[in-house]
Design an enzyme around this catalytic site. Structure first.
Site, mmCIF file in Angstrom:
data_model
loop_
_atom_site.group_PDB
_atom_site.id
_atom_site.type_symbol
_atom_site.label_atom_id
_atom_site.label_comp_id
_atom_site.label_asym_id
_atom_site.label_seq_id
_atom_site.Cartn_x
_atom_site.Cartn_y
_atom_site.Cartn_z
ATOM 1 N NE ARG A 48 4.410 -8.864 -27.100
ATOM 2 C CZ ARG A 48 3.101 -8.698 -27.168
ATOM 3 N NH1 ARG A 48 2.388 -9.278 -28.109
ATOM 4 N NH2 ARG A 48 2.471 -7.932 -26.288
ATOM 5 C CE1 TYR A 151 12.142 2.607 -17.201
ATOM 6 C CE2 TYR A 151 11.778 3.053 -14.879
ATOM 7 C CZ TYR A 151 11.313 3.029 -16.176
ATOM 8 O OH TYR A 151 10.024 3.410 -16.446
HETATM 9 P P1 NAD Z 1 6.316 -2.731 -21.028
HETATM 10 O O1 NAD Z 1 7.607 -3.341 -20.636
HETATM 11 O O2 NAD Z 1 5.058 -3.360 -20.595
HETATM 12 O O3 NAD Z 1 6.244 -2.568 -22.608
HETATM 13 C C1 NAD Z 1 7.337 -2.166 -23.369
HETATM 14 C C2 NAD Z 1 7.140 -2.682 -24.775
HETATM 15 O O4 NAD Z 1 8.270 -2.273 -25.534
HETATM 16 C C3 NAD Z 1 7.073 -4.214 -24.838
HETATM 17 O O5 NAD Z 1 5.913 -4.624 -25.525
HETATM 18 C C4 NAD Z 1 8.337 -4.605 -25.594
HETATM 19 O O6 NAD Z 1 8.158 -5.705 -26.461
HETATM 20 C C5 NAD Z 1 8.613 -3.335 -26.390
HETATM 21 N N1 NAD Z 1 10.018 -3.207 -26.769
HETATM 22 C C6 NAD Z 1 11.116 -3.475 -26.035
HETATM 23 N N2 NAD Z 1 12.217 -3.245 -26.747
HETATM 24 C C7 NAD Z 1 11.822 -2.825 -27.965
HETATM 25 C C8 NAD Z 1 12.494 -2.434 -29.139
HETATM 26 N N3 NAD Z 1 13.816 -2.468 -29.225
HETATM 27 N N4 NAD Z 1 11.759 -2.051 -30.202
HETATM 28 C C9 NAD Z 1 10.415 -2.037 -30.135
HETATM 29 N N5 NAD Z 1 9.719 -2.390 -29.058
HETATM 30 C C10 NAD Z 1 10.409 -2.790 -27.978
HETATM 31 O O7 NAD Z 1 6.370 -1.198 -20.552
HETATM 32 P P2 NAD Z 1 5.163 -0.256 -20.135
HETATM 33 O O8 NAD Z 1 4.902 -0.504 -18.705
HETATM 34 O O9 NAD Z 1 4.057 -0.355 -21.096
HETATM 35 O O10 NAD Z 1 5.874 1.161 -20.226
HETATM 36 C C11 NAD Z 1 5.782 1.965 -21.369
HETATM 37 C C12 NAD Z 1 6.615 3.206 -21.119
HETATM 38 O O11 NAD Z 1 6.124 3.872 -19.956
HETATM 39 C C13 NAD Z 1 8.090 2.923 -20.858
HETATM 40 O O12 NAD Z 1 8.864 3.942 -21.440
HETATM 41 C C14 NAD Z 1 8.207 2.988 -19.361
HETATM 42 O O13 NAD Z 1 9.487 3.386 -18.962
HETATM 43 C C15 NAD Z 1 7.176 4.046 -19.025
HETATM 44 N N6 NAD Z 1 6.696 3.893 -17.653
HETATM 45 C C16 NAD Z 1 5.913 2.833 -17.300
HETATM 46 C C17 NAD Z 1 5.477 2.728 -15.975
HETATM 47 C C18 NAD Z 1 4.605 1.598 -15.524
HETATM 48 O O14 NAD Z 1 4.286 1.503 -14.319
HETATM 49 N N7 NAD Z 1 4.176 0.705 -16.422
HETATM 50 C C19 NAD Z 1 5.845 3.700 -15.029
HETATM 51 C C20 NAD Z 1 6.681 4.726 -15.420
HETATM 52 C C21 NAD Z 1 7.070 4.847 -16.750
HETATM 53 N N1 SER Z 2 6.558 1.061 -12.886
HETATM 54 C C1 SER Z 2 7.889 1.367 -13.328
HETATM 55 C C2 SER Z 2 8.865 0.400 -12.740
HETATM 56 O O1 SER Z 2 8.575 -0.125 -11.698
HETATM 57 C C3 SER Z 2 8.247 2.764 -12.912
HETATM 58 O O2 SER Z 2 8.829 3.393 -13.956
HETATM 59 O O3 SER Z 2 9.899 0.218 -13.318
#
Ligand code: NAD
Ligand code: SER
Length: 333
Positions: A48, A151
């Site tokens: 977006r 996932y």
């Molecule tokens: P999120 O879901 O908040 O953000 C993901 C972003 O990716 C969104 O803004 C979405 O619009 C964008 N997106 C989705 N598909 C897309 C595409 N095809 N092209 C471009 N953009 C796209 O996720 P997050 O929590 O910010 O996580 C970021 C990374 O960290 C991820 O890889 C997630 O697996 C990893 N992670 C997050 C957590 C957590 O607690 N937030 C924990 C473990 C790992």
């Molecule tokens: N915070 C993430 C989830 O709950 C862990 O990767 O999916």
């Protein structure tokens, strides 16, 4: 003409592309990277439109390899932070869709990094790589990986592809297995640990919260400032110090909904919570309660700063400002 010029005039600036910059972590990481590398050197992209920001932004679907290549060329990118993914709870609603997005986007990033010999790539993994067969407490770095969500399966595969591209092609991919990340700046995007962010938004507004996990579900968590600092530290670490090329376990704290409620009540005594576990309970039950991060500590000096009560005070303070609530005091430093 000067006889010689200061070396720093000729030093190559890093040009960084962030994919998924509109997400919970991406929004905060973008600001942190812009502080370190200057706003113009950090190009924030997402599916977006990210709107007006301090540095350049663009719309990018990470599944579109040609569009990714065009952006890498246009901005002369030499580092990618690939954050786009479908998280645990959303992924279970449509597993093949989640697999497709998580894997195809990663292949596009790894391939462009190999072809254009980018200097570094960041690809986060997750505690979701572990399943019930893994040790539940203090889960080791090297442990059996039988995840129960699509996932988690995609992250196990992704870690191994990262390792493969490093060993086979020399692509310097670095990775952290984040626990649940908690921050006040942005909202979580469909994971199982989302309750631990939501709960603070309800508490600060004096609203009762219905938690989708049971009171005694213990999970590893990390406060956003620690997560961002850890990410930057890993990316700055000398390559020869990194013994893990799949993904590093990272720990901050570990708590249950009951414990975070008790922590919140020290600041907001009237806060009320009820529990109504849904499909996310089974996901949480398959994950570790705590994580052994000694490899990250030994290799690149990882050390978290926030414990549960320090995080609670900081979260409530910042959210009180956001919601213009006056009865929450400033955290003690
Ligand atoms: P999120 O879901 O908040 O953000 C993901 C972003 O990716 C969104 O803004 C979405 O619009 C964008 N997106 C989705 N598909 C897309 C595409 N095809 N092209 C471009 N953009 C796209 O996720 P997050 O929590 O910010 O996580 C970021 C990374 O960290 C991820 O890889 C997630 O697996 C990893 N992670 C997050 C957590 C957590 O607690 N937030 C924990 C473990 C790992
Ligand atoms: N915070 C993430 C989830 O709950 C862990 O990767 O999916």
């Amino acid at each position: 003409m000067p006889v010689c010029c200061p070396t720093k005039l000729f030093m190559k600036q890093d040009r960084i592309l962030i994919i998924g910059a509109g997400g919970q972590i991406g929004a905060v990481l973008t600001e942190a990277l812009r502080e370190v590398h200057q706003p113009d050197n950090v190009i924030a992209t997402d599916l977006r439109d990210l709107g007006e920001q301090e540095g350049p932004t663009d719309v990018l679907d990470a599944l579109d390899g040609a569009a990714l290549e065009a952006l890498v060329k246009k901005w002369r990118i030499n580092q990618i932070y690939h954050l786009a993914a479908i998280l645990s709870a959303n992924g279970e609603k449509n597993p093949l869709w989640a697999w497709d997005i998580n894997m195809r986007s990663l292949f596009n990033v790894l391939e462009i990094s190999r072809q254009r010999q980018l200097s570094k790539v960041y690809y986060p993994s997750s505690i979701a790589v572990f399943g019930r067969e893994a040790s539940h407490f203090n889960t080791p770095q090297y442990e059996v990986l039988i995840p129960e969500t699509v996932y988690g399966i995609s992250k196990v595969a992704g870690e191994n592809w990262a390792n493969y591209y490093y060993r086979r092609y020399g692509v310097d991919v670095r990775s952290i297995r984040y626990p649940g990340i908690i921050g006040y700046q942005s909202m979580p995007g469909g994971g199982t640990t989302d309750y631990a962010v939501d709960i603070y938004h309800y508490a600060v507004q004096n609203k009762p919260y219905e938690c989708f996990l049971s009171a005694h579900t213990r999970l590893p968590m990390l406060y956003m400032p620690d997560a961002i600092r850890g990410t930057l530290e890993l990316m700055e670490a000398p390559s020869n110090r990194l013994s893990v090329r799949t993904s590093y376990n990272l720990a901050g704290m570990s708590f249950t909904p009951e414990e975070v409620t008790a922590s919140i009540r020290k600041e907001v005594p009237a806060f009320k919570i009820t529990h109504k576990p849904d499909f996310r309970q089974a996901i949480a039950d398959s994950w570790p309660a705590s994580i052994d991060d000694s490899a990250a500590r030994n290799d690149w000096g990882w050390k978290p700063e926030f414990d549960l009560d320090a995080m609670t005070r900081d979260m409530l303070f910042h959210l009180a400002a956001k919601y213009q609530v006056e009865n929450v005091r400033a955290p003690m430093q």
